[in-house]
Enzyme design. Structure first.
Site, PDB file in Angstrom:
ATOM      1  N   GLY A 299      61.788  44.864  32.354  1.00 34.54           N
ATOM      2  CA  GLY A 299      62.107  45.642  31.161  1.00 34.54           C
ATOM      3  C   GLY A 299      62.228  47.128  31.452  1.00 34.54           C
ATOM      4  O   GLY A 299      62.068  47.574  32.595  1.00 34.54           O
ATOM      5  N   ILE A 301      60.301  49.791  30.549  1.00 38.99           N
ATOM      6  CA  ILE A 301      59.065  50.405  31.020  1.00 38.99           C
ATOM      7  C   ILE A 301      58.596  49.746  32.305  1.00 38.99           C
ATOM      8  O   ILE A 301      58.257  50.410  33.284  1.00 38.99           O
ATOM      9  CB  ILE A 301      57.969  50.312  29.944  1.00 38.99           C
ATOM     10  N   ASP A 321      58.225  38.297  35.273  1.00 40.31           N
ATOM     11  CA  ASP A 321      59.060  38.444  34.073  1.00 40.31           C
ATOM     12  C   ASP A 321      59.637  37.098  33.690  1.00 40.31           C
ATOM     13  O   ASP A 321      59.948  36.281  34.562  1.00 40.31           O
ATOM     14  CB  ASP A 321      60.183  39.462  34.313  1.00 40.31           C
ATOM     15  N   ALA A 371      53.040  45.145  30.920  1.00 43.59           N
ATOM     16  CA  ALA A 371      54.100  45.713  30.076  1.00 43.59           C
ATOM     17  C   ALA A 371      54.881  44.643  29.335  1.00 43.59           C
ATOM     18  O   ALA A 371      55.789  44.953  28.557  1.00 43.59           O
ATOM     19  CB  ALA A 371      55.051  46.544  30.931  1.00 43.59           C
ATOM     20  N   LYS A 417      52.426  52.494  17.238  1.00 49.46           N
ATOM     21  CA  LYS A 417      52.576  51.619  16.069  1.00 49.46           C
ATOM     22  C   LYS A 417      51.343  50.748  15.846  1.00 49.46           C
ATOM     23  O   LYS A 417      51.235  50.065  14.817  1.00 49.46           O
ATOM     24  CB  LYS A 417      53.823  50.751  16.228  1.00 49.46           C
ATOM     25  N   LYS A 429      49.754  44.535  18.705  1.00 46.16           N
ATOM     26  CA  LYS A 429      49.379  45.436  19.793  1.00 46.16           C
ATOM     27  C   LYS A 429      47.977  46.008  19.565  1.00 46.16           C
ATOM     28  O   LYS A 429      47.255  46.284  20.521  1.00 46.16           O
ATOM     29  CB  LYS A 429      50.402  46.569  19.932  1.00 46.16           C
ATOM     30  N   VAL A 462      67.051  53.905  19.987  1.00 42.63           N
ATOM     31  CA  VAL A 462      68.145  54.452  19.177  1.00 42.63           C
ATOM     32  C   VAL A 462      69.251  55.080  20.024  1.00 42.63           C
ATOM     33  O   VAL A 462      70.411  55.099  19.615  1.00 42.63           O
ATOM     34  CB  VAL A 462      67.625  55.504  18.174  1.00 42.63           C
ATOM     35  N   THR A 479      68.137  55.214   9.452  1.00 47.52           N
ATOM     36  CA  THR A 479      67.525  54.507   8.329  1.00 47.52           C
ATOM     37  C   THR A 479      67.150  55.421   7.166  1.00 47.52           C
ATOM     38  O   THR A 479      67.286  55.053   6.007  1.00 47.52           O
ATOM     39  CB  THR A 479      66.268  53.739   8.793  1.00 47.52           C
TER      40      THR A 479
END
Length: 618
Positions: A299, A301, A321, A371, A417, A429, A462, A479
């Site tokens: 990925g 990261i 992975d 990760a 988050k 998380k 984004v 958004t």
């Protein structure tokens, strides 16, 4: 060392110029008399030559001071223009005035025309010394360009076109040759710009491409309306040439565009701050000679963790992975860049207990970077059970394997988050952080979490979305006009993750300082500008409304966590929150049994574990 050599070279160049100017003043004095007496040296009165020889030293000293004041020894002559030319003219006139003043003071009469000839001669000789290198360089470049350069056609002969053509001609670092210019203005057609002919309007482009073997077309019409630019692009793209567009010259001058013209947009330019650095020596000591395992190593990261670890001489690097394509790409990249690295790439799911246990038993990693995770908020809102299975159960199984096989240090990648989450991804998380905290208190392994915000340029972020929308002509979708996020680039986020691992003693939640939060709409506007367009004119921005589980702003700490500094002022430690670990482990067992039944109310079960989780409501 390099700086010292460059300084010595600069001093030597100035000395050479001073010596040349002294000789030029002597030569100009003799030449002035030679011209005054119609080119007959024997006709020059001997007393004139004697007076020049007697007083030239005074003239030279004063003239050198004048030359210094007029910056004839401090200018960059490779890029000299009109200002430098005027300075040379003024210095030559003043030097002639000095001659006249000296001879008047000592009561020596020289022919009046002598001073005019002297000034003109000195001006010519100084011009030769300052501009001859540019002439030679241009001739050499033209000689080379006829063989190996890329042929370029420039669209636009205005201010931007003038800057572009001049830079291509003057720069020794640009391997291109401008062979033609087109401009729709009739008054410019048939003229020449820096020696390059302006052939006609845009309709000439296809014929010129074939006739002059053009490989690249550069648009230098930044002030043209979007409709006109599209018409030009429609003609250009049919030629098969590579197309580049110059951002607005006035945007560059006003600071609205912060990158060089014709440069690919770099996400680092969007941060509004300097990229953060780390103590690489401490990372080297920490990773060197160790067996390092990275879950989710394919990925955004995970792959950057692998790159940076590979640079610090690990004994072995293991990539785990579930996605074979991304793992394959990272494997090839690392094999090419680090041919002596002992690299192991394994396709496996972190949710597979037996597979994880076998991997840890065989390779016995010293350090684990976890990760692997589902991270996309809207997707996880639609598939909450998968968020729990992959993030919570996957982390739990890897943690158990690390504990069982006595891994020295385990670093889990978390997110802002997880703080007061409103979405299932953030809530899972937070449970992962609780797993890490719990096992740290009952294991020989040092378990820590590293929490940071959005990562610029990562898969699904984004930036790639905005870039794609801009390439398609818009609109760019945001958004909410007030939504803000903390941002880091992938390399700096991972560098700080590695250094946080160095500081770890077990149980900490490391929080990375990401500077001030950034408005997403500002990010969109800057990216549009950097791409050479105008927001809301060339490329519209459309607001689509907050997505399920999305907050207007993110937090990096819960109130009760507090904050403690480390040696690196950009890495802080959040104080672990006290919890009933026995109750938590029972809840975790129940959650694991329940989620595999694909229930509809998994959010309620998660909320019982994470009291700060308040599911988003439309």
């Amino acid at each position: 060392m390099k700086t010292q050599i460059e300084n010595n070279q600069l001093i030597l160049k100035k000395i050479i110029l001073v010596v040349y100017d002294i000789l030029a003043m002597i030569a100009a004095s003799v030449l002035a008399l030679f011209l005054r007496f119609e080119g007959r040296y024997d006709a020059i009165p001997h007393e004139y030559l004697e007076k020049i020889q007697q007083y030239i030293f005074i003239v030279i000293i004063i003239s050198l001071v004048i030359f210094y004041v007029m910056r004839l020894y401090g200018s960059l002559w490779s890029y000299a223009g009109t200002t430098e030319l005027v300075n040379i003219l003024a210095a030559s006139i003043l030097s002639a005035g000095v001659q006249m003043a000296v001879y008047v003071l000592v009561d020596v009469r020289m022919p009046r025309s002598y001073y005019i000839f002297y000034g003109a001669g000195l001006f010519t000789l100084v011009i030769i010394s300052r501009y001859s290198w540019r002439v030679v360089r241009t001739l050499v470049k033209r000689q080379k360009s006829s063989k190996s350069c890329t042929n370029v056609l420039v669209v636009g002969a205005g201010g931007a076109g003038n800057m572009l053509v001049r830079e291509i001609i003057n720069s020794s670092h640009i391997n291109k040759r401008v062979v033609a210019i087109v401009d729709d203005a009739k008054s410019k057609q048939g003229s020449y710009l820096h020696g390059v002919r302006i052939y006609g309007g845009r309709e000439k482009i296809p014929d010129l491409v074939k006739k002059l073997d053009v490989q690249e077309i550069m648009l230098a019409i930044p002030s043209a309306p979007a409709k006109e630019i599209k018409q030009v692009l429609d003609i250009c793209k049919e030629t098969g040439c590579e197309l580049k567009r110059l951002p607005g010259v006035y945007q560059l001058v006003n600071g609205e565009v912060s990158v060089s013209a014709l440069k690919e947009v770099d996400v680092n330019d969007l941060l509004g701050r300097e990229p953060v650095g780390v103590d690489l020596s401490s990372i080297l000591d920490y990773v060197s000679g160790k067996t390092v395992l990275v879950t989710g190593g394919g990925g955004s990261i995970g792959s950057e963790i692998c790159r940076q670890v590979a640079e610090h001489n690990p004994r072995r690097l293991i990539i785990v992975d579930i996605y074979e394509n991304s793992a394959y790409d990272v494997q090839n990249e690392l094999k090419n860049k680090f041919p002596y690295l002992e690299l192991v790439v394994l396709i496996a799911s972190v949710r597979n207990t037996k597979r994880m246990d076998m991997i840890f038993e065989k390779y016995r990693p010293d350090i684990v970077y976890h990760a692997a995770a589902h991270k996309h908020v809207p997707l996880m809102e639609d598939s909450p059970n998968e968020a729990v299975k992959n993030n919570v159960l996957g982390t739990w199984k890897v943690v158990q394997a690390a504990d069982r096989w006595k891994t020295k240090r385990f670093v889990m990648i978390s997110t802002d988050k997880a703080v007061n989450p409103t979405n299932i991804m953030g809530a899972t998380k937070r449970i992962c952080e609780m797993i890490v905290q719990t096992y740290n208190n009952r294991s020989e392994t040092e378990f820590v979490s590293v929490r940071f915000g959005n990562v610029l340029g990562s898969n699904g972020s984004v930036i790639p979305l905005f870039k794609k929308q801009i390439e398609q002509g818009g609109p760019v979708t945001v958004t909410h006009p007030e939504i803000i996020r903390y941002f880091m680039t992938i390399p700096e986020a991972v560098s700080l993750v590695l250094q946080a691992g160095v500081y770890a003693k077990g149980g900490e939640i490391f929080v990375l300082d990401m500077g001030e939060p950034v408005k997403i709409v500002d990010l969109a506007r800057n990216l549009i500008l950097l791409s050479g367009h105008r927001p809301d004119e060339d490329i519209p921005i459309v607001y689509t409304g907050l997505r399920p589980g999305e907050k207007l702003y993110e937090e990096i700490l819960m109130e009760e966590e507090g904050l403690q500094d480390t040696e690196n002022k950009l890495i802080h430690i959040g104080k672990p929150i006290k919890m009933d670990e026995e109750k938590f482990l029972i809840q975790l067992e129940n959650l694991a049994d329940y989620v595999v039944q694909e229930p509809d109310d998994i959010r309620k079960w998660v909320q019982e574990i994470v009291s700060t989780y308040h599911p988003w409501e439309a």
